[in-house]
Design a protein around this motif. Structure first.
Motif, short mmCIF file in Angstrom:
data_model
loop_
_atom_site.label_atom_id
_atom_site.label_comp_id
_atom_site.label_asym_id
_atom_site.label_seq_id
_atom_site.Cartn_x
_atom_site.Cartn_y
_atom_site.Cartn_z
N ASP A 340 11.92 10.46 -6.93
CA ASP A 340 11.29 10.54 -8.26
C ASP A 340 9.99 11.34 -8.18
O ASP A 340 9.73 12.22 -9.00
N ASN A 341 9.17 11.05 -7.13
CA ASN A 341 7.92 11.80 -6.95
C ASN A 341 8.19 13.27 -6.66
O ASN A 341 7.51 14.15 -7.18
N ALA A 342 9.20 13.50 -5.79
CA ALA A 342 9.50 14.89 -5.41
C ALA A 342 9.92 15.71 -6.63
O ALA A 342 9.66 16.91 -6.70
N LYS A 344 8.90 14.75 -9.87
CA LYS A 344 7.77 14.73 -10.81
C LYS A 344 6.68 15.71 -10.42
O LYS A 344 6.06 16.34 -11.27
N TYR A 345 6.38 15.75 -9.09
CA TYR A 345 5.27 16.61 -8.67
C TYR A 345 5.81 17.92 -8.11
O TYR A 345 5.50 18.32 -7.00
N ASN A 346 6.66 18.56 -8.91
CA ASN A 346 7.30 19.80 -8.50
C ASN A 346 7.04 20.89 -9.55
O ASN A 346 6.39 20.64 -10.58
N LYS A 368 12.17 15.90 1.01
CA LYS A 368 11.32 17.09 1.12
C LYS A 368 11.38 17.86 -0.19
O LYS A 368 12.43 17.97 -0.81
N ASP A 369 10.20 18.35 -0.61
CA ASP A 369 10.20 19.17 -1.83
C ASP A 369 9.32 20.41 -1.61
O ASP A 369 8.53 20.44 -0.66
N ASN A 370 9.50 21.41 -2.47
CA ASN A 370 8.61 22.58 -2.38
C ASN A 370 7.71 22.61 -3.63
O ASN A 370 7.49 23.63 -4.24
N PHE A 386 -2.44 2.25 -7.28
CA PHE A 386 -3.03 2.98 -8.41
C PHE A 386 -3.75 4.26 -8.02
O PHE A 386 -4.48 4.82 -8.82
N TYR A 387 -3.58 4.69 -6.76
CA TYR A 387 -4.23 5.95 -6.39
C TYR A 387 -3.36 7.13 -6.81
O TYR A 387 -2.18 7.21 -6.48
N ARG A 388 -3.96 8.05 -7.56
CA ARG A 388 -3.23 9.27 -7.94
C ARG A 388 -4.12 10.47 -7.64
O ARG A 388 -5.34 10.39 -7.81
N VAL A 389 -3.49 11.55 -7.23
CA VAL A 389 -4.27 12.77 -6.96
C VAL A 389 -4.76 13.33 -8.30
O VAL A 389 -5.94 13.63 -8.46
N ASP A 390 -3.86 13.40 -9.23
CA ASP A 390 -4.22 13.94 -10.54
C ASP A 390 -3.74 12.93 -11.58
O ASP A 390 -2.55 12.85 -11.89
N ARG A 393 -1.85 14.17 -14.71
CA ARG A 393 -0.48 14.65 -14.43
C ARG A 393 0.45 13.46 -14.20
O ARG A 393 1.58 13.42 -14.69
N SER A 394 -0.03 12.47 -13.44
CA SER A 394 0.78 11.28 -13.16
C SER A 394 1.19 10.61 -14.47
O SER A 394 2.34 10.23 -14.67
N LYS A 395 0.19 10.48 -15.40
CA LYS A 395 0.49 9.81 -16.67
C LYS A 395 1.47 10.63 -17.50
O LYS A 395 2.37 10.09 -18.13
N GLY A 398 4.87 10.08 -16.45
CA GLY A 398 5.30 8.67 -16.49
C GLY A 398 5.06 7.91 -15.19
O GLY A 398 5.72 6.92 -14.90
N GLY A 399 4.08 8.35 -14.41
CA GLY A 399 3.76 7.64 -13.15
C GLY A 399 2.96 6.38 -13.39
O GLY A 399 2.27 6.25 -14.41
N THR A 400 3.07 5.45 -12.50
CA THR A 400 2.32 4.19 -12.62
C THR A 400 1.23 4.10 -11.55
O THR A 400 0.37 3.25 -11.61
N GLY A 401 1.33 4.95 -10.52
CA GLY A 401 0.36 4.85 -9.41
C GLY A 401 0.77 3.79 -8.41
O GLY A 401 0.02 3.49 -7.47
N LEU A 402 1.94 3.18 -8.60
CA LEU A 402 2.35 2.10 -7.70
C LEU A 402 3.57 2.45 -6.85
O LEU A 402 3.89 1.73 -5.90
N GLY A 403 4.22 3.58 -7.16
CA GLY A 403 5.48 3.94 -6.49
C GLY A 403 5.35 3.95 -4.97
O GLY A 403 6.13 3.30 -4.26
N LEU A 404 4.34 4.67 -4.45
CA LEU A 404 4.21 4.79 -2.99
C LEU A 404 3.74 3.47 -2.35
O LEU A 404 4.05 3.22 -1.17
N SER A 405 3.00 2.61 -3.10
CA SER A 405 2.63 1.29 -2.55
C SER A 405 3.89 0.47 -2.34
O SER A 405 4.03 -0.25 -1.34
P1 ADP Z 1 2.76 7.75 -9.32
O1 ADP Z 1 3.40 6.72 -10.13
O2 ADP Z 1 1.47 8.27 -9.90
O3 ADP Z 1 3.68 8.82 -8.90
P2 ADP Z 1 2.79 7.05 -6.53
O4 ADP Z 1 2.19 5.89 -5.85
O5 ADP Z 1 4.23 7.22 -6.46
O6 ADP Z 1 2.25 6.99 -8.00
O7 ADP Z 1 2.08 8.36 -5.95
C1 ADP Z 1 0.70 8.41 -5.86
C2 ADP Z 1 0.19 9.82 -6.01
O8 ADP Z 1 0.56 10.63 -4.92
C3 ADP Z 1 0.77 10.55 -7.19
O9 ADP Z 1 0.05 10.28 -8.34
C4 ADP Z 1 0.68 11.99 -6.77
O10 ADP Z 1 -0.61 12.44 -7.05
C5 ADP Z 1 0.84 11.96 -5.30
N1 ADP Z 1 2.23 12.29 -4.86
C6 ADP Z 1 3.22 11.42 -4.54
N2 ADP Z 1 4.34 12.07 -4.15
C7 ADP Z 1 4.04 13.36 -4.21
C8 ADP Z 1 4.77 14.58 -3.95
N3 ADP Z 1 6.05 14.55 -3.53
N4 ADP Z 1 4.15 15.76 -4.14
C9 ADP Z 1 2.88 15.81 -4.56
N5 ADP Z 1 2.14 14.72 -4.83
C10 ADP Z 1 2.70 13.52 -4.67
#
Ligand code: ADP
Length: 437
Positions: A340-342, A344-346, A368-370, A386-390, A393-395, A398-405
């Motif tokens: 989902d992240n790969a 969303k952040y593509n 893996k994504d490019n 809840f940590y997001r880089v941007d 963009r996450s919002k 539809g990101g929650t900031g919890l996926g990777l946790s």
């Molecule tokens: P979110 O719901 O915001 O995606 P995640 O916990 O899944 O929350 O991810 C945290 C943050 O890590 C994301 O907001 C994004 O900034 C960054 N991130 C996660 N996966 C990727 C990825 N494949 N490419 C670039 N940035 C990513």
């Protein structure tokens, strides 16, 4: 505890007291025995001298007191005895002290009386004419000495026991008092016994851990409230405008869509929060079973394909059957969130590759994504809640900031290792390695 210390001190004190008494009586007894034997030897020497000079007349009118004197002839017959008529006496040559005196000039021995309360000491000296002077006296035995001293010994024991009880009582209180006064709320400041320092350290570190957990929990709650408040405010705002009736008909879909989108965001947020709390509690109700990681990944990829297509992203999977033991729901959550992240952040026209393969001792999943990539200094932090880089963009996606946790916790529950490689603007690759054992 006070009672146990008290009992221990008492026991030690009483044992030491009794042992000392026995030792003292024993040493004293030996000392007096030796002294008495020496005295007997001196008396015998004097008597031998007297008899050598005066013969039998030495005994005329002699008061021998507690000593018994026997003068024995060369052939063992008794020439004189101060206590017994000599006629009734047997031959003395077989007596130990006499044999020794004949051999070496002086001999001594002792024999117990029938009561065992007394013993008789003998000392014998041979005279120049071959006759022998023997003297004997009674001595109390060890037991008799003990019986004689019973009275003072009992007094000493009673005093000793009373003192032990008193001291033990005070000592045990003194030992326990600092423990009762310990301030366990601040174990780091306590200076009691250095022996209990490890225990205090443990309490201190346990407290610290608890504090950290509490802190994380508080922060999480504050973040959750904040995250929920924003979509709710948006929903409430749009609904208010719709209610006021001032919205033109053609604008109604715009406000309705906003309400719909924000509600969906809230639903995924609440779902993620529930999932994460469940993982925090150890997910003990979830069952581990034999699963094929490839088959789960394939299903997830298939379900995400429409979303990827919509975003103009190609989603591919390759690999092989990879059997492992795991919790299917959590393995699915790992694959889903990473893919989902790969997506969303593509970037439009971007690609996502999912790979499943077997190592000798690991089952490995790589996504893996490019896409946009993650700045190096933030790569450590993206697994935090809840940590997001941007944030925007996450919002937006539809990101929650919890996926990777969720991915991180699910991996921990499988003893799996996560590694991340990413370059800003070039793409990201996340690998999860599940140990086979
Ligand atoms: P979110 O719901 O915001 O995606 P995640 O916990 O899944 O929350 O991810 C945290 C943050 O890590 C994301 O907001 C994004 O900034 C960054 N991130 C996660 N996966 C990727 C990825 N494949 N490419 C670039 N940035 C990513």
């Amino acid at each position: 505890m006070t009672k146990r210390i008290f009992r221990s001190i008492c026991t030690v004190a009483i044992v030491v007291l009794l042992a000392s008494l026995i030792l003292i009586v024993g040493v004293l007894y030996n000392y007096f025995s030796e002294a008495q034997m020496n005295q007997l030897k001196a008396q015998t020497t004097l008597t031998a001298k007297g008899v050598s000079q005066s013969g039998i007349s030495f005994f005329d009118g002699l008061d021998t007191g507690k000593y018994r004197i026997t003068w024995i002839d060369k052939d063992g017959t008794v020439k004189y005895d101060s206590k017994v008529e000599k006629g009734g006496m047997e031959n003395h040559l077989e007596r130990e002290e006499i044999k020794e005196a004949i051999e070496t000039g002086y001999g001594e021995s002792y024999r117990y009386s029938t009561t065992l309360l007394e013993r008789q000491l003998y000392s014998a000296i041979s005279l120049s004419d071959g006759t022998i002077i023997r003297m004997s006296t009674y001595q109390n035995t060890w037991w008799a000495l003990l019986l004689d001293m019973l009275h003072p010994i009992l007094i000493v024991i009673i005093i000793g026991v009373c003192l032990s009880l008193l001291l033990a009582m005070q000592l045990s209180k003194k030992i326990v008092q600092p423990l009762n006064e310990l301030d366990l709320d601040h174990p780091e400041n306590v200076q009691a016994y250095k022996e209990i320092q490890p225990l205090l350290d443990k309490i201190h570190s346990g407290k610290n851990k608890y504090n950290v957990t509490e802190q994380i929990r508080k922060e999480f709650t504050a973040n959750v409230s904040h995250e929920l408040k924003t979509p709710l405010q948006n929903i409430s705002g749009s609904a208010e405008i719709l209610c006021s009736g001032i919205v033109k008909d053609e604008d109604i879909p715009k406000f309705s869509k906003q309400i719909y989108n924000e509600s969906k965001r809230m639903i995924s947020l609440v779902e993620d929060i529930i999932g994460l709390s469940h993982l925090d509690e150890g997910a003990s109700d979830m069952v581990r079973e034999a699963i094929d990681l490839y088959s789960i990944a394939n299903d997830t990829v298939e379900s995400l394909k429409p979303i990827a297509d919509n975003a103009g992203i190609t989603l591919n999977i390759n690999g092989e059957t990879a059997m492992m033991t795991g919790i299917p729901e959590l393995i699915n959550a790992i694959v889903f969130n990473l893919c989902d992240n790969a997506i969303k952040y593509n970037k439009t026209g971007g690609r996502v590759f999912v790979k499943v393969h077997n190592d000798a001792d690991r089952t490995v999943l790589t996504v893996k994504d490019n896409g946009i990539g993650i700045p190096e200094e933030q790569q450590d932090r993206i697994f935090e809640r809840f940590y997001r880089v941007d944030k925007s963009r996450s919002k937006e996606v539809g990101g929650t900031g919890l996926g990777l946790s969720i991915v991180k916790h699910a991996a921990i529950l499988h003893n799996a290792k996560i590694s991340l490689e990413s370059k800003l603007g070039e793409g990201t690759s996340i690998t999860v390695e599940f140990p086979k054992k």
